[in-house]
Design an enzyme around this catalytic site. Structure first.
Site, PDB file in Angstrom:
ATOM      1  N   ARG A 176       0.816  -1.229   0.000  1.00  0.00           N
ATOM      2  CA  ARG A 176       0.000   0.000   0.000  1.00  0.00           C
ATOM      3  C   ARG A 176       0.848   1.276   0.000  1.00  0.00           C
ATOM      4  O   ARG A 176       0.513   2.268   0.669  1.00  0.00           O
ATOM      5  CB  ARG A 176      -0.989   0.014   1.172  1.00  0.00           C
ATOM      6  CG  ARG A 176      -1.974  -1.120   1.144  1.00  0.00           C
ATOM      7  CD  ARG A 176      -2.881  -1.076  -0.087  1.00  0.00           C
ATOM      8  NE  ARG A 176      -3.661  -2.294  -0.168  1.00  0.00           N
ATOM      9  CZ  ARG A 176      -3.317  -3.347  -0.924  1.00  0.00           C
ATOM     10  NH1 ARG A 176      -2.246  -3.310  -1.716  1.00  0.00           N
ATOM     11  NH2 ARG A 176      -4.041  -4.440  -0.943  1.00  0.00           N
ATOM     12  N   SER A 226     -10.909  -1.151   3.238  1.00  0.00           N
ATOM     13  CA  SER A 226     -10.271  -1.591   4.487  1.00  0.00           C
ATOM     14  C   SER A 226      -9.744  -0.363   5.210  1.00  0.00           C
ATOM     15  O   SER A 226      -8.953   0.393   4.647  1.00  0.00           O
ATOM     16  CB  SER A 226      -9.086  -2.514   4.192  1.00  0.00           C
ATOM     17  OG  SER A 226      -9.546  -3.654   3.522  1.00  0.00           O
ATOM     18  N   GLU A 295      -4.995   2.433   6.829  1.00  0.00           N
ATOM     19  CA  GLU A 295      -4.698   2.421   5.387  1.00  0.00           C
ATOM     20  C   GLU A 295      -5.326   3.684   4.780  1.00  0.00           C
ATOM     21  O   GLU A 295      -4.790   4.307   3.871  1.00  0.00           O
ATOM     22  CB  GLU A 295      -5.297   1.163   4.752  1.00  0.00           C
ATOM     23  CG  GLU A 295      -5.090   1.091   3.259  1.00  0.00           C
ATOM     24  CD  GLU A 295      -5.504  -0.246   2.672  1.00  0.00           C
ATOM     25  OE1 GLU A 295      -5.335  -1.283   3.339  1.00  0.00           O
ATOM     26  OE2 GLU A 295      -6.007  -0.250   1.539  1.00  0.00           O
TER      27      GLU A 295
END
Ligand SMILES: Cc1cc2nc3c(=O)[nH]c(=O)nc-3n(C[C@H](O)[C@H](O)[C@H](O)COP(=O)(O)OP(=O)(O)OC[C@H]3O[C@@H](n4cnc5c(N)ncnc54)[C@H](O)[C@@H]3O)c2cc1C
Length: 303
Positions: A176, A226, A295
């Site tokens: 990420r 998420s 995230e």
């Protein structure tokens, strides 16, 4: 700089309908939360370099966004200018096994184009609701695939106004992340190189993954996917569930009962969402000693 003066400066680069004042960010984020951006700008590709130069010269703070699907914007909004790399930069073209997409193109449209042209390898990304630009920043991924597997080149604008074409190996893709945010680049375009495949097989793979997403994720509610990164050796959703936090809510924000890794917004504020996030982080730390890192990117002023 005075509002009228900055307006006049912006008008030298953009048309009137590309400049919005005090624009609620809840209209531009999938969380559907967040206060106003002082300026919300919608440049076309050719206008980006002069626009960024102008904003720097006028000491205006700059926030670049794509489809707003990984952002939690504070209720106080964003000072300075938000630049949306979205609707006005969505061209996608195919040449052999290569697909070039402008940064504002939504991943789903790139995957559809791949499918129409019998190109496989990117089906994993069909349901990720981000732009190509946001996906390069996040190295977006799902179902065992990630951007780094399919990207060949990325065209970026540097803070000095130079255009660079980076090879995938220069992007420093990780979990990420990529080099883009660290260097302050703005993504302009990406080239994906895929493999020839059977259209019907590509379609059915996309359909299978779509069904999995619908059955496992609360996509019927506003969220940013998420909420937390996967902590090494664990699954965020499982840790949260094991803390008894399924359905935990503050105001209109809630830990999804369908998938505890998602915080959903059922009509609350960014402050509600942040309260849920903080509570979850604290409880998971107390119970398992694991630090959950978001995230989702927090942007702007939280009241
Ligand atoms: C229902 C749902 C499901 C999701 N599922 C997944 C999933 O399976 N896998 C996954 O990885 N993510 C998933 N996400 C999260 C999100 O879609 C991805 O992180 C996506 O890559 C973000 O793209 P965006 O265009 O929306 O970026 P934004 O949220 O607008 O921005 C994200 C970051 O990228 C920067 N940025 C955006 N565009 C540019 C640009 N052109 N140049 C420079 N910087 C830029 C922004 O400044 C910000 O820091 C999901 C989100 C939702 C709402």
């Amino acid at each position: 700089m005075q509002v009228e003066k900055l307006w006049d400066e912006l008008r030298k680069v953009l048309d009137e309908n590309q400049i919005l004042r005090n624009e609620p960010m809840k209209r531009h984020t999938t969380f559907q939360a967040g206060g106003p951006a002082d300026w919300y700008l919608l440049p076309r590709a050719g206008q980006l370099a002069p626009l960024l130069a102008l904003l720097r010269e006028t000491n205006t703070e700059i926030t670049v966004i794509g489809n707003g699907s990984n952002l939690l914007v504070g209720d106080g909004g964003i000072r300075g200018a938000v630049i949306e790399i979205g609707k006005s930069m969505q061209e996608v073209s195919v040449s052999g096994r290569a697909i070039r997409a402008q940064a504002g193109a939504i991943l789903g449209s790139v995957v559809s184009k791949a499918c129409q042209n019998g190109l496989t390898g990117m089906e994993f990304a069909a349901g990720i609701p981000g732009s190509v630009g946001g996906a390069m920043v996040m190295n977006a991924g799902a179902y065992g695939g990630e951007m780094k597997d399919v990207v060949a080149k990325v065209k970026v604008l540097t803070p000095r106004g130079d255009i660079l074409e980076l090879g995938a190996d220069e992007m420093e893709f990780g979990y990420r992340r990529s080099i883009v945010a660290e260097k302050g680049y703005v993504v302009l375009e990406a080239e994906f190189v895929l493999t020839p495949g059977e259209k019907e097989e590509i379609k059915s793979k996309m359909e299978e993954l779509r069904k999995q997403r619908i059955s496992k994720q609360p996509i019927e509610y506003p969220s940013a996917g998420s909420t937390f990164k996967r902590p090494e050796g664990y699954f965020a959703g499982k840790l949260i569930m094991d803390c008894g936090l399924s359905g935990f809510s503050v105001g209109g924000a809630q830990v999804s009962e369908k998938h505890c890794g998602f915080v959903i917004n059922r009509g609350g504020t960014a402050a509600d969402v942040l309260s849920v996030i903080s509570h979850v982080q604290q409880k998971v730390k107390e119970r398992f000693g694991v630090e959950l890192e978001t995230e989702v990117k927090l942007v702007g002023e939280f009241l």
